[in-house]
Design an enzyme around this catalytic site. Structure first.
Site, PDB file in Angstrom:
ATOM      1  N   GLU A 204      50.663 -21.640 -54.809  1.00  0.00           N
ATOM      2  CA  GLU A 204      49.879 -20.260 -54.202  1.00  0.00           C
ATOM      3  C   GLU A 204      49.738 -19.546 -55.515  1.00  0.00           C
ATOM      4  OE1 GLU A 204      49.211 -16.667 -52.711  1.00  0.00           O
ATOM      5  OE2 GLU A 204      51.270 -17.165 -51.997  1.00  0.00           O
TER       6      GLU A 204
ATOM      7  N   SER B 294      56.327 -16.531 -51.507  1.00  0.00           N
ATOM      8  CA  SER B 294      56.068 -17.855 -51.375  1.00  0.00           C
ATOM      9  C   SER B 294      55.445 -18.631 -52.500  1.00  0.00           C
ATOM     10  CB  SER B 294      54.992 -18.045 -50.008  1.00  0.00           C
ATOM     11  OG  SER B 294      55.626 -17.704 -49.143  1.00  0.00           O
TER      12      SER B 294
ATOM     13  N   ARG C  75      45.297 -16.713 -47.605  1.00  0.00           N
ATOM     14  CA  ARG C  75      45.729 -16.672 -49.145  1.00  0.00           C
ATOM     15  C   ARG C  75      44.620 -16.798 -50.117  1.00  0.00           C
ATOM     16  NH1 ARG C  75      49.149 -15.044 -46.324  1.00  0.00           N
ATOM     17  NH2 ARG C  75      51.559 -15.037 -46.750  1.00  0.00           N
TER      18      ARG C  75
HETATM   19  N1  EPU Z   1      61.679 -22.241 -42.705  1.00  0.00           N
HETATM   20  C1  EPU Z   1      62.806 -23.343 -42.537  1.00  0.00           C
HETATM   21  N2  EPU Z   1      63.494 -23.376 -44.006  1.00  0.00           N
HETATM   22  C2  EPU Z   1      63.156 -22.486 -44.966  1.00  0.00           C
HETATM   23  C3  EPU Z   1      62.152 -21.522 -44.705  1.00  0.00           C
HETATM   24  C4  EPU Z   1      61.391 -21.429 -43.428  1.00  0.00           C
HETATM   25  O1  EPU Z   1      62.829 -24.262 -41.948  1.00  0.00           O
HETATM   26  O2  EPU Z   1      63.912 -22.597 -45.942  1.00  0.00           O
HETATM   27  C5  EPU Z   1      60.968 -22.203 -41.364  1.00  0.00           C
HETATM   28  C6  EPU Z   1      61.423 -21.019 -40.358  1.00  0.00           C
HETATM   29  O3  EPU Z   1      62.753 -21.263 -39.847  1.00  0.00           O
HETATM   30  C7  EPU Z   1      60.335 -20.890 -39.795  1.00  0.00           C
HETATM   31  C8  EPU Z   1      59.208 -21.198 -40.609  1.00  0.00           C
HETATM   32  O4  EPU Z   1      59.504 -22.192 -41.277  1.00  0.00           O
HETATM   33  O5  EPU Z   1      60.590 -21.344 -38.342  1.00  0.00           O
HETATM   34  C9  EPU Z   1      58.527 -19.878 -41.275  1.00  0.00           C
HETATM   35  O6  EPU Z   1      58.996 -19.428 -41.886  1.00  0.00           O
HETATM   36  P1  EPU Z   1      59.051 -17.903 -42.122  1.00  0.00           P
HETATM   37  O7  EPU Z   1      58.631 -17.100 -41.080  1.00  0.00           O
HETATM   38  O8  EPU Z   1      59.940 -17.298 -43.324  1.00  0.00           O
HETATM   39  O9  EPU Z   1      57.582 -17.902 -42.959  1.00  0.00           O
HETATM   40  P2  EPU Z   1      56.980 -18.867 -44.045  1.00  0.00           P
HETATM   41  O10 EPU Z   1      56.029 -19.714 -43.292  1.00  0.00           O
HETATM   42  O11 EPU Z   1      57.902 -19.565 -44.849  1.00  0.00           O
HETATM   43  C10 EPU Z   1      54.815 -17.146 -44.494  1.00  0.00           C
HETATM   44  C11 EPU Z   1      54.316 -16.377 -45.712  1.00  0.00           C
HETATM   45  C12 EPU Z   1      54.981 -15.319 -46.149  1.00  0.00           C
HETATM   46  C13 EPU Z   1      55.177 -14.151 -44.888  1.00  0.00           C
HETATM   47  C14 EPU Z   1      55.876 -15.097 -43.721  1.00  0.00           C
HETATM   48  C15 EPU Z   1      56.001 -14.155 -42.637  1.00  0.00           C
HETATM   49  C16 EPU Z   1      52.827 -18.131 -46.718  1.00  0.00           C
HETATM   50  C17 EPU Z   1      52.806 -19.155 -47.868  1.00  0.00           C
HETATM   51  N3  EPU Z   1      53.768 -17.539 -46.420  1.00  0.00           N
HETATM   52  O12 EPU Z   1      56.073 -17.728 -44.832  1.00  0.00           O
HETATM   53  O13 EPU Z   1      54.353 -14.655 -47.011  1.00  0.00           O
HETATM   54  O14 EPU Z   1      56.031 -13.255 -45.339  1.00  0.00           O
HETATM   55  O15 EPU Z   1      55.229 -15.957 -43.390  1.00  0.00           O
HETATM   56  O16 EPU Z   1      54.784 -13.888 -41.893  1.00  0.00           O
HETATM   57  O17 EPU Z   1      51.863 -18.056 -45.881  1.00  0.00           O
HETATM   58  C18 EPU Z   1      53.983 -14.714 -49.454  1.00  0.00           C
HETATM   59  O18 EPU Z   1      52.864 -15.186 -49.447  1.00  0.00           O
HETATM   60  O19 EPU Z   1      54.383 -14.535 -50.639  1.00  0.00           O
HETATM   61  C19 EPU Z   1      55.132 -14.613 -48.229  1.00  0.00           C
HETATM   62  C20 EPU Z   1      56.083 -14.317 -48.516  1.00  0.00           C
END
Ligand code: EPU
Length: 339
Positions: free
Chosen positions: A335, A239, A166
């Protein structure tokens, strides 16, 4: 056409949180000439210049004392095509998702994992957008930027962009470079990246054993639509925090107390933690304070229900940061770009 500059414009339609701050002056650039005209105008009026794309990674907490320039240039072209490898160039103002769809319709693979990300082509390299195991840097073939200091065009190759999680050179120095157009290495015939568990699982459930890039895009759109609020319906900037990268020692300590911690080992020995998990575990998921809150389906997404302000949202973000620091000794980094 000459640049149209309007005084005192509400930025509500131009930021995905929908915060109703005003810009001292506002203009939209359709081409390089209008970008140069905006620079000259700002200089003559002694105003700073703030360049925006879709406004989907922006937290506006006050009126903007600047000329806000929205990149609105259009154009997509194939620069080379040997039947397998293709280089596509798009103007900065093209909306990201329609651009991704256009590439998929041409039978080109490479951007499918980045489907449905809000924003524009020009903003994508700023924060090296990424999702489901792919980042811009993986398909990046170069970009053209305007140097605000010298007024000259400059070509950037991959290794010059300092792409990071990012982050990029352009995010580090927003006052220096204006991204005008971006190039991508794409392929005819899919070489798909399916290492993100839920994507694979969905494809299997649908009985798709040899997916096309379009299949992957379709599944990713469905996953995003289930978890992430549509900014057109509920103000948000995706995010809100980066997933924090911490020492293996700290990750181990947290894991001892919380065996279900979601953590990903990094190649340098550090560990990336799922910030959404930390925030949910701290009890913030679905929390609402007036018109701002934490999304009920994805704790990493902060939302503006209607008439919240950027200051209220920032105050909520700081409460969450303090709470996560106190509970887990982890610092969450905001972010979106803050103004
Ligand atoms: N999780 C929770 N609770 C929540 C949200 C997530 O426990 O409320 C857990 C999920 O169960 C999962 C893990 O956290 O095991 C990761 O969650 P998720 O796959 O939804 O991805 P994220 O890490 O929350 C990142 C990116 C997103 C991107 C997704 C998919 C960042 C800051 N965010 O989110 O990017 O779409 O992975 O690759 O790296 C963005 O940058 O705006 C964005 C949406």
């Amino acid at each position: 056409m000459s640049l149209q500059v309007q005084p005192h414009v509400s930025l509500k339609p131009y930021n995905s949180f929908g915060f109703a701050v005003r810009a001292r002056a506002f203009a939209q650039a359709q081409d390089d000439g209008q970008v140069r005209a905006a620079l000259a105008y700002a200089q003559a009026q002694q105003l700073p210049l703030m360049v925006i794309g879709g406004g989907s990674n922006l937290l506006l907490t006050r009126d903007v004392e600047a000329l806000v320039l929205r990149m609105n240039s259009r154009g997509i072209r194939l620069l080379s095509d040997d039947g397998h490898q293709v280089v596509v160039e798009a103007e900065a103002g093209e909306s990201w998702h329609p651009f991704v769809q256009w590439t998929l319709e041409q039978g080109l693979a490479g951007l499918e994992n980045l489907s449905l990300i809000p924003g524009t082509v020009g903003a994508a390299p700023m924060q090296n957008i990424g999702a489901y195991g792919v980042e811009i840097k993986d398909v990046f073939a170069g970009l053209t930027a305007l140097d605000r200091h010298s007024g000259e065009l400059r070509e950037f190759a991959l290794e010059e962009c300092a792409f990071a999680y990012r982050g990029s050179l352009f995010k580090q120095h927003p006052e220096r470079w204006i991204i005008l157009r971006v190039r991508f290495h794409l392929q005819r015939g899919a070489v798909l990246k399916l290492n993100y568990g839920p994507v694979q699982q969905r494809l299997q459930e649908q009985g798709i054993s040899t997916p096309t890039a379009l299949d992957v895009s379709r599944v990713i759109c469905a996953i995003r639509q289930e978890k992430l609020p549509d900014p057109a319906v509920l103000g948000n900037a995706g995010s809100f925090f980066k997933n924090p990268v911490v020492s293996a020692e700290l990750a181990g300590q947290i894991k001892q107390q919380h065996p279900d911690l979601v953590a990903y080992a990094q190649t340098d020995g550090q560990v990336k933690l799922a910030a959404g998990w930390l925030i949910e575990r701290a009890g913030w998921k679905g929390f609402r304070d007036g018109d701002v809150g934490v999304h009920r389906l994805q704790a990493l997404v902060l939302v503006n229900y209607a008439n919240g302000t950027g200051q209220q949202l920032l105050a909520l973000a700081q409460r969450i940061q303090n709470d996560i620091a106190a509970r887990f000794a982890v610092h969450l980094e905001i972010e979106p770009n803050l103004y």
